[in-house]
Design a protein around this motif. Structure first.
Motif, mmCIF file in Angstrom:
data_model
loop_
_atom_site.group_PDB
_atom_site.id
_atom_site.type_symbol
_atom_site.label_atom_id
_atom_site.label_comp_id
_atom_site.label_asym_id
_atom_site.label_seq_id
_atom_site.Cartn_x
_atom_site.Cartn_y
_atom_site.Cartn_z
ATOM 1 N N SER A 259 -5.771 1.552 -11.043
ATOM 2 C CA SER A 259 -6.916 1.037 -10.278
ATOM 3 C C SER A 259 -6.615 0.889 -8.785
ATOM 4 N N HIS A 260 -5.339 0.962 -8.423
ATOM 5 C CA HIS A 260 -4.947 0.862 -7.009
ATOM 6 C C HIS A 260 -4.595 2.229 -6.420
ATOM 7 N N GLY A 261 -4.874 3.293 -7.168
ATOM 8 C CA GLY A 261 -4.624 4.646 -6.668
ATOM 9 C C GLY A 261 -3.190 5.116 -6.781
ATOM 10 N N VAL A 262 -2.377 4.419 -7.624
ATOM 11 C CA VAL A 262 -0.976 4.819 -7.838
ATOM 12 C C VAL A 262 -0.904 5.730 -9.063
ATOM 13 N N HIS A 263 -0.238 6.859 -8.907
ATOM 14 C CA HIS A 263 -0.038 7.790 -10.028
ATOM 15 C C HIS A 263 1.139 7.318 -10.872
ATOM 16 N N HIS A 264 0.967 7.269 -12.193
ATOM 17 C CA HIS A 264 2.048 6.927 -13.124
ATOM 18 C C HIS A 264 2.278 8.130 -14.026
ATOM 19 N N LEU A 265 3.418 8.780 -13.849
ATOM 20 C CA LEU A 265 3.720 9.997 -14.605
ATOM 21 C C LEU A 265 4.952 9.764 -15.476
ATOM 22 N N THR A 266 4.767 9.858 -16.788
ATOM 23 C CA THR A 266 5.868 9.725 -17.740
ATOM 24 C C THR A 266 6.201 11.124 -18.235
ATOM 25 N N LEU A 267 7.452 11.529 -18.058
ATOM 26 C CA LEU A 267 7.846 12.908 -18.355
ATOM 27 C C LEU A 267 8.167 13.127 -19.829
ATOM 28 N N ILE B 37 6.017 20.574 -20.048
ATOM 29 C CA ILE B 37 5.508 19.735 -18.959
ATOM 30 C C ILE B 37 4.415 20.469 -18.197
ATOM 31 N N PRO B 38 3.192 19.936 -18.221
ATOM 32 C CA PRO B 38 2.097 20.631 -17.528
ATOM 33 C C PRO B 38 2.158 20.470 -16.010
ATOM 34 N N ASP B 39 1.600 21.451 -15.300
ATOM 35 C CA ASP B 39 1.469 21.343 -13.848
ATOM 36 C C ASP B 39 0.512 20.183 -13.545
ATOM 37 N N ARG B 40 0.699 19.568 -12.372
ATOM 38 C CA ARG B 40 -0.176 18.455 -12.010
ATOM 39 C C ARG B 40 -0.210 18.293 -10.492
ATOM 40 N N VAL B 41 -1.395 18.002 -9.964
ATOM 41 C CA VAL B 41 -1.541 17.696 -8.544
ATOM 42 C C VAL B 41 -1.918 16.223 -8.412
ATOM 43 N N MET B 42 -1.172 15.474 -7.624
ATOM 44 C CA MET B 42 -1.412 14.038 -7.456
ATOM 45 C C MET B 42 -1.702 13.747 -5.990
ATOM 46 N N HIS B 43 -2.969 13.505 -5.662
ATOM 47 C CA HIS B 43 -3.390 13.252 -4.281
ATOM 48 C C HIS B 43 -3.192 11.775 -3.930
ATOM 49 N N PHE B 44 -2.915 11.518 -2.638
ATOM 50 C CA PHE B 44 -2.856 10.134 -2.185
ATOM 51 C C PHE B 44 -3.389 10.014 -0.767
ATOM 52 N N GLY C 3 0.794 -1.226 0.000
ATOM 53 C CA GLY C 3 0.000 0.000 0.000
ATOM 54 C C GLY C 3 0.823 1.270 0.000
ATOM 55 N N CYS C 4 2.166 1.126 -0.037
ATOM 56 C CA CYS C 4 3.023 2.294 0.225
ATOM 57 C C CYS C 4 3.353 3.138 -1.003
ATOM 58 N N VAL C 5 3.276 2.568 -2.225
ATOM 59 C CA VAL C 5 3.706 3.325 -3.419
ATOM 60 C C VAL C 5 2.645 4.345 -3.810
ATOM 61 N N VAL C 6 3.063 5.591 -3.932
ATOM 62 C CA VAL C 6 2.126 6.656 -4.311
ATOM 63 C C VAL C 6 2.303 7.094 -5.759
ATOM 64 N N TYR D 136 3.962 16.650 -0.176
ATOM 65 C CA TYR D 136 3.249 16.979 1.056
ATOM 66 C C TYR D 136 2.763 15.682 1.698
ATOM 67 N N GLU D 137 2.157 15.791 2.867
ATOM 68 C CA GLU D 137 1.613 14.620 3.571
ATOM 69 C C GLU D 137 0.618 13.856 2.705
ATOM 70 N N ASP D 138 -0.195 14.587 1.941
ATOM 71 C CA ASP D 138 -1.327 13.956 1.248
ATOM 72 C C ASP D 138 -1.315 14.126 -0.272
ATOM 73 N N LYS D 139 -0.237 14.723 -0.813
ATOM 74 C CA LYS D 139 -0.213 14.946 -2.268
ATOM 75 C C LYS D 139 1.194 15.285 -2.743
ATOM 76 N N MET D 140 1.377 15.161 -4.067
ATOM 77 C CA MET D 140 2.577 15.658 -4.738
ATOM 78 C C MET D 140 2.133 16.674 -5.771
#
Length: 311
Positions: A265-273, A304-311, A246-249, A292-296
């Motif tokens: 489907s497991h809530g993991v963000h996959h970002l290809t630059l 490269i567009p801005d992006r907010v990735m919550h976890f 459960g640790c990978v964000v 941050y504690e709850d997001k990147m």
């Protein structure tokens, strides 16, 4: 906070095109764009803690031109202006220029000297570290199983060729033409079982210690963060390890110069630059990620567009 950049592919050469002949590549300008990135990272406040260089730092044509060492020196000199660590993933273009055995003795070998941070095979460029409390960075080697940069007489090469040939009957092993699984091409690679077992143990440790984990690799490991071709050979095996914990964000990758993103489907963000090499001189392609504690939060520059990735 940390900097991210992918596919610089520097060569002291005139602009050219990709293998298909239709996409422009700005070989010489890529070093200038890297300089701009380094200047901006150096001026960040609060300061960044490290930089991720996601592979393909120099272009394969340097090998033909006899300029591999010189091109790499120039790229590392620019990155060396930073006062923070740079973590390097190995890409196919590194392996067009150098053998794995040689890469171990270059500045692209960012695996720490201690023995407990990576797989037993010292030529496998995978390792982990903790850049901040309850945060772990894992660098994977997506060419651990590959025909690139390996002695054709070695067991590693023979096994990699067997895996590739099983799925790709084409004369040109870089061609996905007619393949049911088009990612089985020579410019991709895969993970050995030893690396996957090690990866599983690292994530188990992070689960037990309630850490968040950022995974980085050159080749994408999720089909939806890819174009279907630029994808690790046994990506399902790597995803299976990730999804059993459960640790990978987030998983950060390069290789696909257009970039891509998906939330799996497991809530993991996959970002290809997006790649620097196909970025026009008046633009750029790098970013800074704030954790941050709850997001990147990715603050992108240029393509490269801005992006907010919550976890």
């Amino acid at each position: 906070a940390f900097g991210v950049v992918a596919d610089i592919q520097f060569a002291d050469a005139e602009d050219g095109h990709d293998f298909g002949g239709c996409r422009r590549r700005y070989y010489r300008h890529s070093l200038r764009l890297l300089r701009e990135a380094v200047q901006e990272w150096a001026g960040e406040s609060p300061p960044i803690d490290f930089v991720l260089q996601l592979g393909d730092s120099i272009d394969g044509q340097n090998a033909r031109r006899g300029e591999a060492e010189s091109a790499l020196r120039q790229v590392l000199e620019v990155l060396g202006q930073l006062s923070v660590p740079v973590h390097h993933a190995w890409g196919n273009h590194e392996l067009y220029n150098f053998s794995r055995a040689r890469l171990v003795h270059t500045g692209l070998y960012s695996r720490p000297a201690g023995g407990s941070d990576g797989p037993p095979d010292r030529e496998c460029h995978a390792y982990h570290c903790s850049p901040a409390p309850r945060l772990r960075l894992v660098v994977l080697d997506t060419y651990d199983v590959s025909t690139l940069g390996t002695d054709p007489d070695s067991p590693r090469y023979q096994e990699s060729l067997r895996v590739l040939r099983e799925k790709n009957p084409n004369d040109d092993l870089n061609s996905p033409e007619g393949l049911k699984e088009p990612h089985f091409v020579a410019f991709n690679g895969g993970f050995s079982q030893a690396q996957l077992d090690w990866f599983n143990e690292v994530l188990k440790f992070s689960d037990e210690n309630q850490e968040k984990v950022i995974v980085t690799a050159h080749v994408p490991i999720h089909p939806c963060a890819s174009n279907g071709v630029c994808l690790a050979w046994n990506y399902e095996a790597a995803l299976s390890v990730i999804h059993s914990h459960g640790c990978v964000v987030c998983v950060l990758a390069g290789h696909l110069h257009d970039g891509a993103y998906c939330l799996d489907s497991h809530g993991v963000h996959h970002l290809t630059l997006e790649g620097v090499i196909e970025t026009p001189p008046e633009s750029n392609a790098f970013g800074t990620i704030y954790v941050y504690e709850d997001k990147m939060v990715l603050k992108g520059r240029g393509r490269i567009p801005d992006r907010v990735m919550h976890f």
